[in-house]
Design a protein around this motif. Sequence first.
Motif, PDB file in Angstrom:
ATOM      1  N   GLN A 457       0.863  -1.067  -0.026  1.00  0.00           N
ATOM      2  CA  GLN A 457      -0.050  -0.106   0.076  1.00  0.00           C
ATOM      3  C   GLN A 457       0.893   1.238  -0.034  1.00  0.00           C
ATOM      4  O   GLN A 457       0.696   2.203  -0.734  1.00  0.00           O
ATOM      5  N   GLU A 458       2.064   1.140   0.775  1.00  0.00           N
ATOM      6  CA  GLU A 458       3.002   2.392   0.890  1.00  0.00           C
ATOM      7  C   GLU A 458       3.450   2.488  -0.551  1.00  0.00           C
ATOM      8  O   GLU A 458       3.564   3.886  -0.995  1.00  0.00           O
ATOM      9  N   GLU A 461       1.113   4.273  -2.844  1.00  0.00           N
ATOM     10  CA  GLU A 461       0.560   5.644  -2.559  1.00  0.00           C
ATOM     11  C   GLU A 461       1.890   6.584  -2.770  1.00  0.00           C
ATOM     12  O   GLU A 461       1.704   7.824  -3.031  1.00  0.00           O
ATOM     13  N   LYS A 463       4.021   6.232  -5.141  1.00  0.00           N
ATOM     14  CA  LYS A 463       4.138   5.801  -6.632  1.00  0.00           C
ATOM     15  C   LYS A 463       5.377   4.985  -7.043  1.00  0.00           C
ATOM     16  O   LYS A 463       5.918   5.105  -8.151  1.00  0.00           O
ATOM     17  N   ASN A 471      -3.013   5.179  -9.643  1.00  0.00           N
ATOM     18  CA  ASN A 471      -2.215   6.286  -9.202  1.00  0.00           C
ATOM     19  C   ASN A 471      -1.539   6.806 -10.370  1.00  0.00           C
ATOM     20  O   ASN A 471      -0.806   7.763 -10.373  1.00  0.00           O
TER      21      ASN A 471
ATOM     22  N   THR B 118      -8.948   3.604  -2.999  1.00  0.00           N
ATOM     23  CA  THR B 118      -8.821   4.946  -2.148  1.00  0.00           C
ATOM     24  C   THR B 118      -7.354   4.629  -1.528  1.00  0.00           C
ATOM     25  O   THR B 118      -7.081   3.940  -0.940  1.00  0.00           O
ATOM     26  N   SER B 119      -6.649   6.124  -1.440  1.00  0.00           N
ATOM     27  CA  SER B 119      -5.455   6.106  -0.700  1.00  0.00           C
ATOM     28  C   SER B 119      -5.788   6.272   0.810  1.00  0.00           C
ATOM     29  O   SER B 119      -6.968   6.826   1.060  1.00  0.00           O
ATOM     30  N   THR B 120      -4.694   5.857   1.467  1.00  0.00           N
ATOM     31  CA  THR B 120      -5.344   5.733   2.816  1.00  0.00           C
ATOM     32  C   THR B 120      -4.881   7.313   3.372  1.00  0.00           C
ATOM     33  O   THR B 120      -5.656   7.901   4.225  1.00  0.00           O
ATOM     34  N   GLU B 121      -4.316   8.053   2.661  1.00  0.00           N
ATOM     35  CA  GLU B 121      -3.979   9.392   2.713  1.00  0.00           C
ATOM     36  C   GLU B 121      -5.424  10.492   2.651  1.00  0.00           C
ATOM     37  O   GLU B 121      -5.834  11.289   3.283  1.00  0.00           O
TER      38      GLU B 121
END
Lengths: 561, 133
Positions: A457-458, A461, A463, A471, B118-121
């Motif tokens: 997930q990181e 996010e 990219k 993304n 959805t991003s956690t951000e």
Amino acid sequence: MADKKMFDDDKLKNIKEENKKWKKEVYDAKGKERDINFQTISGVPIDPLYTPENIEGMDYEEDLGWPGCYPYTRGVQPTMYRGRVWTMRQFAGFGTAKESNERYRYLLSQGQTGLSVAFDMPTIMGHDSDSYMATGEVGRVGVAIDSLADMETLFDQIPLDQVSTSMTINAPASILYAMYIATGEKQGVPKDQLRGTIQNDILKEYIAQKSWIFPPEHSMRIITDIFEYSAKNVPKWNTISISGYHIREAGSTAAQELAFTLADGFAYVEAGKEKGLDVDDFAPRLSFFFNAHNDVFEEICKYRAARRIWAKRMKEKYGAKDQRSLMLRFHTQTAGCSLTAQQPENNIVRTAYQAMAAVLGGTQSLHTNSMDETLALPTEKAVKIALRTQQILAHESGVTNTIDPLAGSYFIESLTNKLEQEAEEYFEKIDALGGVIPAIEKNFFQQEITDAAYKQQEELESKERITVGVNEYIEDDEMEIDLFKVDPAVEENQKARLAKLREERDNEEVSNTLNALKETAKGNDNLMPKILDCVKAYCTEGEIISALKEVFGEFKEDPIF
Amino acid sequence: MAEDKIRILVAKPGLDGHDRGAKVVARALRDAGFEVIYSGLHQTPEEIVSTALQEDVDIVGLSILSGAHMTLIPKIREMLKEKGAGDITILGGGTIPDDEKEELLNMGAADAIFTPGTSTEDIVNWINENVKP
């Protein structure tokens, strides 16, 4: 010792020198790399080029061998897809038994060659449709089965001596299996003619999928009872499908999927042996179920490594002699977790590449996901495209013409070795924790998977990893697709059907068979004959599970994140 | 004076065991500085409501992938209201089709719904903008 290496030492030395020179003088001097991390989706670093240097110690006979021969790296069948293409087995089921029966007959008429039953959550967790816990869940993600009456409807006009059926059921697998056997009997099909698979893999439930009922020791007893019963009575049945699929969906890497799944497999072998069974009496009916994720080469190598590890351990550590005990046969499903809600039609393409990886890796059967599965159960159109994807792969792409076509690729062999090595390292860690069940109780697998999922997930996010439509290449105006809806009336209809059953059946027979089951559960005799008696008396799944819970208790997880 | 932190209960109502999303979100919320309690799997609405009250949370995040969201989310909202905790923010997540997402928001069963991708951000930002401890 005779030199069995594949490369001449002088030539290899020369290649090593030339490779260094090429890297310095050509690649670094004249080329320019994009500014990204070159690694597999699971984080294995990838070199720009692979040469004989990467597989210098390889021995053809020992490491690859021949298709249909030990150690089965190149495939379990001698002819592979030149003999017969893989079984196209789309996972399906929703609503009531009657609706699912219609979908199965549609899929069979469209050229599907095996059935794969999806059960709803109450069935998976051992609750009847009228239990409080089932509220809102009946028939939602699969078909609702409460008793033998539902199973009879599910397979109405489907001859059980002609199709093979896979049932995705774990904690209550013994009950659904008994219902299938009883349905066969009603159709006049003897037990030894039934072909199919029950997933029945409880270890991965504690590790990843989390649909457990009983504590591990009792679950393992039920599973080994099934091994024993099937060896004697239902010889063509695959008694377990040891599943990496869910481990991967929960967020693991490819190496974790490989290692944890095989570790589970070995734990079942050990449990069978502890029960006093001969390994060759049950190991030939163990099958596997893997995920096909996005990284094409990593996936191919995962399957090849899995076959080799299994064959070697079964022979060397567990003393299996029957060749069928050494062969790792597996079903594959494309990665549900790779699909995106954004631009859902792109999922058709993702699934096609994943399916190709599964086939290049030598799968025996395949489920291709439908483009809309991240949003809802698939529509008929989406399922058809997914099935056609397999048919195009089988008949148009040319990938079925030769066996294990990527063998000998410096990259493929090197990555296969690397995954095997990572799996071996995990086996050592698991052994150090005292084996699979103690490792589960210490949350080892759960924590490893949770950490890997969070890292992914990181990466998404930040990219570091690009997912098209999520993304990058984002569209503001999302395309709309039609979604399949389960009729809310299903729950009421199923509850009414169940109420009628409870009224019409012989309730004395119900309580007699349930009491007999409880008594057997307290001792050591095989549970399967008693479960069959309960099923034939039309006891419901929830009643049978409750009886067993009284003796075995329930599992509780210590939640971590 | 101790800083007031937003307290969040992340819960999995119903029977499904797909906890990847719930755990990733729980950890991301904790990393963002919120107090997070994760209830674990297979929770009844009663259990979730009782934990929310005991822990005095500001937000209940419900993750559902089994299709039972139209039943379970409104039910938990109702039960919280009955207990005088109608002001607790309810967030939903999971495989929830767009039209049902709208329906849940319109009927007031949830304050926001975050679906796959959805991003956690985005979740953290939404909380910072809409919830006070």
